[in-house]
Scaffold this active site. Structure first.
Site, PDB file in Angstrom:
ATOM      1  CD  GLU A   9      -2.832  -1.203   2.341  1.00 48.46           C
ATOM      2  OE1 GLU A   9      -2.851  -2.340   2.823  1.00 48.46           O
ATOM      3  OE2 GLU A   9      -3.395  -0.233   2.862  1.00 48.46           O
ATOM      4  CG  ASP A  44      -1.973  -2.689   5.837  1.00 49.56           C
ATOM      5  OD1 ASP A  44      -0.802  -3.036   5.607  1.00 49.56           O
ATOM      6  OD2 ASP A  44      -2.317  -1.515   6.067  1.00 49.56           O
ATOM      7  CG  ASP A  88      -6.818  -3.456   7.772  1.00 48.47           C
ATOM      8  OD1 ASP A  88      -6.641  -3.626   6.539  1.00 48.47           O
ATOM      9  OD2 ASP A  88      -6.555  -2.393   8.342  1.00 48.47           O
ATOM     10  CD  GLU A  93     -11.429   0.183   4.539  1.00 45.38           C
ATOM     11  OE1 GLU A  93     -11.274   0.449   3.334  1.00 45.38           O
ATOM     12  OE2 GLU A  93     -12.548   0.195   5.109  1.00 45.38           O
ATOM     13  CE1 TYR A 131       1.704   4.082   6.826  1.00 47.89           C
ATOM     14  CE2 TYR A 131      -0.113   3.176   8.085  1.00 47.89           C
ATOM     15  CZ  TYR A 131       0.355   3.939   7.034  1.00 47.89           C
ATOM     16  OH  TYR A 131      -0.529   4.553   6.199  1.00 47.89           O
ATOM     17  NE  ARG A 166      -2.011   6.993   7.236  1.00 46.61           N
ATOM     18  CZ  ARG A 166      -1.351   7.938   6.568  1.00 46.61           C
ATOM     19  NH1 ARG A 166      -1.358   9.191   6.993  1.00 46.61           N
ATOM     20  NH2 ARG A 166      -0.697   7.644   5.482  1.00 46.61           N
ATOM     21  CG  HIS A 185      -0.017  -1.182  10.319  1.00 43.45           C
ATOM     22  ND1 HIS A 185      -1.285  -0.713  10.095  1.00 43.45           N
ATOM     23  CD2 HIS A 185       0.577  -1.280   9.122  1.00 43.45           C
ATOM     24  CE1 HIS A 185      -1.456  -0.528   8.795  1.00 43.45           C
ATOM     25  NE2 HIS A 185      -0.344  -0.865   8.175  1.00 43.45           N
TER      26      HIS A 185
END
Length: 773
Positions: A9, A82, A84, A86, A282, A284, A327
């Site tokens: 991403e 990732d 998750d 999303e 990361y 976020r 993360h």
DNA sequence: CAGTGAGCGAGCTTCCGCTTGACTT
């Protein structure tokens, strides 16, 4: 020819991974989602069983073409977004858009960016989890339905360009309700009694109970004049303090706000820079997890710097609702990097992250808490002194967490050794009037904390959500001056009692979130007609259903259908039946003219109206804008009437009238047909001539300094001083002066060159005309 | 740009979550 294409991403992540993987692998980034619902309509075809209409936005087209080309050439494509909801959806959209052949496409996930973790992931590929993708589609579509059906109602019923959404409307609600709690709050006073007793070091003690009023306080102090004070008992209790977990997005935002006064978006911009430079992981994330590598590296540093007994391995569990553990926590990538190059802000934030992460792997601090109870003869009250000594500092060696609660905490001092039964000699005993505290307003960071607790919003949206509610004008971030408050203190010293009347400043605010009138009106409208959507647990409720979809227990179209049918019906009903909302309040009648006085939201903001429109007799009402800090909800008749005193002439200066008024851009001083804005703390209703002249002179000085240079032969070229420093103005456009150039030394030819190099320059934006930005 | 508060109507606004630049009078 590419053997292997890996898509992640973030470009920074791509760069790192490429280094680990060797020549057979090319790593590219999708820069987040590559497509989204069309914005033309709802982006969902209701009649076709909620078929989403996905569009690749213009700024992603080039990227998608590149990815298409690379994936077509590749023998094997690895989707490494990732783990998750999303991330899974990003992988799926990539597979769809790039038309990836399932036979040569693999989905992999890894939790830390190390060579081992990535190689291990490659050894254990899986397919795309379509249930997880569907839960994301449901999330996306529900948010679109809420946002794109509620907002237009607001345009019709309140004001154009407003917005509503699952997250932002709750954020506004929190701020509105906090303000109403504050408005409704009645402060009451009581007396706190403190005693200072003689010892090797003086003992600061506080009376265990507060006294309700001045009568009781006086009586007690009088009693103390002749009373004796005896140590009743001394207790020592060991206590410990544990370090907080490493940072997540929200806790980083909170600490950076408390410690450095950074705004939420400032923190994120700085953290982004640190991430791109490879200094931190990361930024976020909602996870407090640290990778095995990180735990080990932290241990090494702690043991070598402070010794074995300072290390304590801890693995924290993420507890916030809706956390998705894609993360790690935010931590330094390399713990041995104690200091980094960069701006002061970058260094400060890095240092904070470094210390917090390290502290999380350090031992508890061991404290000893001492309590001394002091008996007052012939009284039911007792004094209590508490002291705290650090026996072993542990993690406190590197890190101390701040709190939002800024109330003074007494009694953390060192205490002398005293014995039970010992008589104490009072140095000073004082009963001081104190007041119950209204609830504190939200800061940006404390709002984020609250949203996270409610499970509303995600690490990537906290900062943008705050920007949105500020941009819509629902909420204002402001400072407020405090007001003076009188309080009484009764002091016994050297056998004498004196009563002191003192004043203090209270209620001052710095960078706090206040609701605006429009914010309150919109909130009340939504609360009246769409209570469920902006309820504090709406998100939590729909999240449960998204989870069911992710587990494969529910079909996403069914969930959306169950939501949309009744919701849309309510939207239609509200559109038809609700009234245009202006938040109007009738304040009463003007005693002078006998005309009614009301306040409401007008075309240009909140306005007070005196009298009514009487077209038959051609009588028009008078209008006046509210001043900054005034709210429709709390405006009194007196305050409303005093607004009609503007504009007012307050005297003469240089033989010209000085007039105070309120215009389009707020309160101003007008003198000799020139306007000067009042400052934040100036009140147009009370400002005096001396202060007005000060503002006039200040404005003149600024005007003089505005022009750095003009050229005799060509007056169209000017070197001016602006908000961002010197610039060149020419023919109604502005031109940047290249960095490192001394604006004062610019020659005419050099200016022309700069102008030529920058083509059209930038046209200054005129103030917003109707509806346009 | 600053004593605004007429009225009509066309055309536009808007969500949340992933991710970075672009760019600031």
């Amino acid at each position: 020819m590419i053997e292997n294409l890996v898509i992640v991403e973030s470009p920074a992540k791509a760069k790192t991974i490429e280094k680990f993987l060797g020549k057979q692998f090319v790593v590219k980034s999708s820069f987040g989602h590559i497509r989204d619902l069309s914005k033309k309509n709802l982006g969902v075809e209701i009649a076709k069983n909620y078929k989403p209409e996905y569009i690749i936005s213009d700024d992603k087209k080039k990227l998608v073409d590149e990815l298409k080309k690379a994936s077509a050439e590749a023998q094997q494509v690895w989707l490494a977004s990732d783990e998750d909801r999303e991330g899974e959806a990003i992988a799926w959209h990539l597979a769809e858009v790039l038309k990836l052949d399932p036979k040569k496409t693999k989905r992999i996930v890894f939790h830390e960016i190390t060579k081992d973790a990535i190689l291990n992931a490659i050894k254990n590929p899986r397919g795309i989890d379509i249930n997880l993708v569907n839960s994301q589609q449901a999330r996306r579509i529900l948010d679109r339905m809420v946002g794109f059906e509620l907002s237009p109602i607001l345009w019709k019923k309140v004001k154009p360009s407003l917005s509503a959404g699952r997250v932002q409307s709750v954020a506004v609600r929190l701020i509105v309700e906090k303000e109403r709690e504050i408005i409704a709050f009645n402060s009451s006073s009581f007396f706190r009694v403190t005693g200072l007793f003689k010892g090797d070091v003086d003992i600061k003690a506080e009376l265990s109970s507060k006294l309700p009023n001045i009568k009781e306080a006086t009586r007690f102090i009088e009693h103390c004049k002749t009373a004796t004070f005896k140590v009743l008992d001394v207790t020592k209790k060991p206590t410990k303090k544990s370090p907080p977990p490493p940072f997540t997005t929200s806790t980083l935002q909170q600490e950076a706000s408390r410690k450095f006064n950074f705004s939420v978006s400032q923190t994120m911009t700085i953290a982004q820079k640190l991430y791109e430079s490879g200094y931190i992981t990361y930024m976020r994330t909602d996870s407090v997890n640290l990778s095995a590598t990180a735990l080990d590296a932290a241990k090494q540093i702690i043991v070598s710097e402070f010794g074995d007994k300072y290390h304590h391995l801890r693995q924290f569990k993420t507890k916030s609702k809706g956390a998705q553990e894609a993360h790690e926590a935010i931590r330094p990538t390399y713990f041995d990097k104690v200091k980094i190059p960069g701006s002061a802000a970058e260094q400060k934030l890095y240092d904070l992250i470094w210390k917090r992460t390290l502290a999380s792997q350090m031992s508890d601090a061991q404290l000893e808490k001492t309590t001394i109870n002091i008996e007052v003869s012939k009284s039911e009250h007792q004094f209590v002194a508490t002291g705290e000594v650090v026996v072993f500092d542990g993690f406190l060696k590197v890190y101390f967490e701040s709190t939002d609660d800024d109330s003074e905490e007494g009694g953390k001092d060192l205490l002398p050794s005293v014995k039970a039964g010992q008589l104490l000699d009072p140095k000073e005993i004082a009963a001081t009037e104190r007041f119950t505290q209204r609830p504190p307003r939200y800061t940006e960071a404390s709002l984020v904390k609250k949203l996270e607790e409610l499970g509303i919003g995600r690490p990537s949206t906290y900062a943008p959500t705050i920007s949105t509610i500020l941009a819509r004008g629902y909420v204002l971030k402001e400072d407020r001056q405090g007001v003076e408050r009188k309080y009484t203190s009764i002091v016994l010293k050297n056998g004498k009692i004196s009563q002191l009347d003192k004043t203090e400043n209270t209620g001052a605010e710095k960078s706090k979130l206040f609701p605006s009138d429009i914010g309150m009106v919109v909130n009340d409208f939504l609360l009246e007609y769409f209570k469920e959507i902006i309820s504090y647990n709406f998100t939590a409720n729909v999240e449960k259903e998204f989870d069911e979809i992710a587990l494969g227990n529910m079909e996403w179209t069914k969930m959306i259908d169950q939501f949309y049918k009744p919701f849309h019906k309510l939207v239609e009903k509200t559109t038809k039946e609700s009234d245009y909302t202006k938040g109007e309040r009738v304040l009463g009648v003007d005693p002078v003219s006998g005309k009614p006085v009301s306040v409401r939201i007008g075309r240009f903001g909140p306005v007070v109206q005196l009298g009514e429109n009487d077209t038959a007799n051609k009588i028009k009402p008078q209008f006046a804008s509210l001043l900054k800090g005034q709210l429709i909800e709390t405006l009194t008749l007196e305050e409303a009437l005093s607004l009609f005193k503007l504009p007012r002439t307050i005297g003469n200066y240089e033989d010209k009238e000085v007039v105070i008024g309120v215009g389009r851009f707020g309160p101003y001083v007008r003198h000799n047909s020139k306007f000067y804005s009042l400052k934040k703390d100036d009140n147009p209703l009370t400002i005096d001539l001396a202060r007005a002249i000060e503002l006039i002179e200040e404005g003149r000085k600024k005007e003089r300094e505005k022009v750095i240079k003009v050229f005799e032969h060509e007056e169209k070229v000017q070197v001016l001083n602006g908000r961002w420093g010197p610039y060149i103005a020419y023919n109604g456009a502005n031109y940047k002066i290249p960095k490192g150039t001394d604006a004062h030394a610019l020659a005419y030819e050099e200016c022309l060159k700069i102008i030529k190099n920058q083509g059209e320059g930038t046209k200054p934006k005129r103030f917003a005309k109707k509806g346009k930005k």
